[in-house]
Write a protein that holds these residues in place. Sequence first.
Motif, PDB file in Angstrom:
ATOM      1  N   GLU A  88       0.847  -1.199   0.000  1.00  0.00           N
ATOM      2  CA  GLU A  88       0.000   0.000   0.000  1.00  0.00           C
ATOM      3  C   GLU A  88       0.880   1.246   0.000  1.00  0.00           C
ATOM      4  N   PRO A  89       1.472   1.582  -1.147  1.00  0.00           N
ATOM      5  CA  PRO A  89       2.331   2.775  -1.180  1.00  0.00           C
ATOM      6  C   PRO A  89       1.512   4.047  -0.956  1.00  0.00           C
ATOM      7  N   ALA A  90       2.080   4.957  -0.195  1.00  0.00           N
ATOM      8  CA  ALA A  90       1.434   6.255   0.025  1.00  0.00           C
ATOM      9  C   ALA A  90       1.841   7.210  -1.081  1.00  0.00           C
ATOM     10  N   PHE A  91       0.870   7.930  -1.652  1.00  0.00           N
ATOM     11  CA  PHE A  91       1.183   8.921  -2.680  1.00  0.00           C
ATOM     12  C   PHE A  91       0.093   9.986  -2.708  1.00  0.00           C
ATOM     13  N   ASP A  92       0.461  11.160  -3.185  1.00  0.00           N
ATOM     14  CA  ASP A  92      -0.456  12.301  -3.253  1.00  0.00           C
ATOM     15  C   ASP A  92      -0.290  13.017  -4.581  1.00  0.00           C
ATOM     16  N   PHE A  93      -1.406  13.579  -5.091  1.00  0.00           N
ATOM     17  CA  PHE A  93      -1.386  14.476  -6.236  1.00  0.00           C
ATOM     18  C   PHE A  93      -1.889  15.846  -5.778  1.00  0.00           C
ATOM     19  N   TYR A  94      -1.197  16.903  -6.208  1.00  0.00           N
ATOM     20  CA  TYR A  94      -1.594  18.269  -5.872  1.00  0.00           C
ATOM     21  C   TYR A  94      -1.791  19.060  -7.162  1.00  0.00           C
ATOM     22  N   PRO A  95      -2.970  19.650  -7.356  1.00  0.00           N
ATOM     23  CA  PRO A  95      -3.161  20.503  -8.541  1.00  0.00           C
ATOM     24  C   PRO A  95      -2.298  21.755  -8.431  1.00  0.00           C
TER      25      PRO A  95
END
Length: 364
Positions: free
Chosen positions: A223-230
Amino acid sequence: MKIKEIVSALERFAPLPLQDGFDNAGLQVGLTEAEATGALLCLDVTEAVVDEAVMLGYNLIISHHPLIFKGYKSIIGRDYIERCVLKAIKNDIVIYSAHTNLDNAPGGVNYKIAEKIGLKNVRILDPKEEYLLKFVTFVPDAQADRVRKALFEAGCGCIGNYDSCSYNLEGEGTFRAQRGTSPFCGEIGELHKESEVRIETILPAFKKAAVIKALLATHPYEEPAFDFYPLKNTWTQVGSGVVGELEEPEAELDFLKRIKKTFEVGCLRHTRLSGRLIQKVALCGGAGAFLLPKAVSADADVFITGEVKYHDYFNYENDILVAEMGHYESEQYTKEIFYSIIQEMFPELEVQITRVNTNPIKYL
């Protein structure tokens, strides 16, 4: 090679998500699993162009302007569009169009016009905004290089003429694996601390799915943690129109005469001449008058496009020389872009530029 391979090459150059909201670029008619027998290149698809493809034995037509813009409830030959669709299907011809995605792409339509004029230092006049995302993930030290490489290959890390761009910060992550998991490191039920690298990079929003796929395929965690930010950043490599400079300034009349000759313009319309020298040139193929304020803000000496509204000649005559060469004339060399892409990727495929002049406007 199959037609779908040619389509993929065109879409790598001008991705469909770059098209404007009103547009209908992409596959228009036909099935792309067929082997390509040849490609006919055009600005517009007309019945004469389809007939030419049939005569040549080609089963692929590539156009700049989409054949189909509006929805059809039936196809019974009421207009030239319906007749082209029927004829293409009857002859197993695929029709594909690259329109505003090719207008907005680096090296696209406006860059070709700039090349014909001889402009240097060419850059986007109106860059796209809010098309970019920042991506952040956390990876164990030993696997960071492998994950970074996969992200770059999926489309991350391009800023201007640089690629493989990222920011990396070392830190410590914690997690406790529960029953039913298979942790990469640590024991089930125990709090685990792991030295990790926070990787930050950037990507076009339309590549989000490909980036997630690449991350999940290479990241060691379940379960890799990742984020996208506009991001609000402008994407300076993509957008409408371009601006550049001539190596040497030209008198207005000399410049306009050269444009008329280079683009074989039947009637070059323009605002009044004021005696200015022309060196900085802004332009947009097709109906580009909406970019006139941008051209003025860029301190361009002239703005060239395919179509200009009547009142724009009044509104901007004191700010900039405006020249209208005709929609077809401004975009006619788009066919050369298609030709270059296909010849480079598929040199064995027979390719021809149509001999049909599809310009619906005639000059007396």
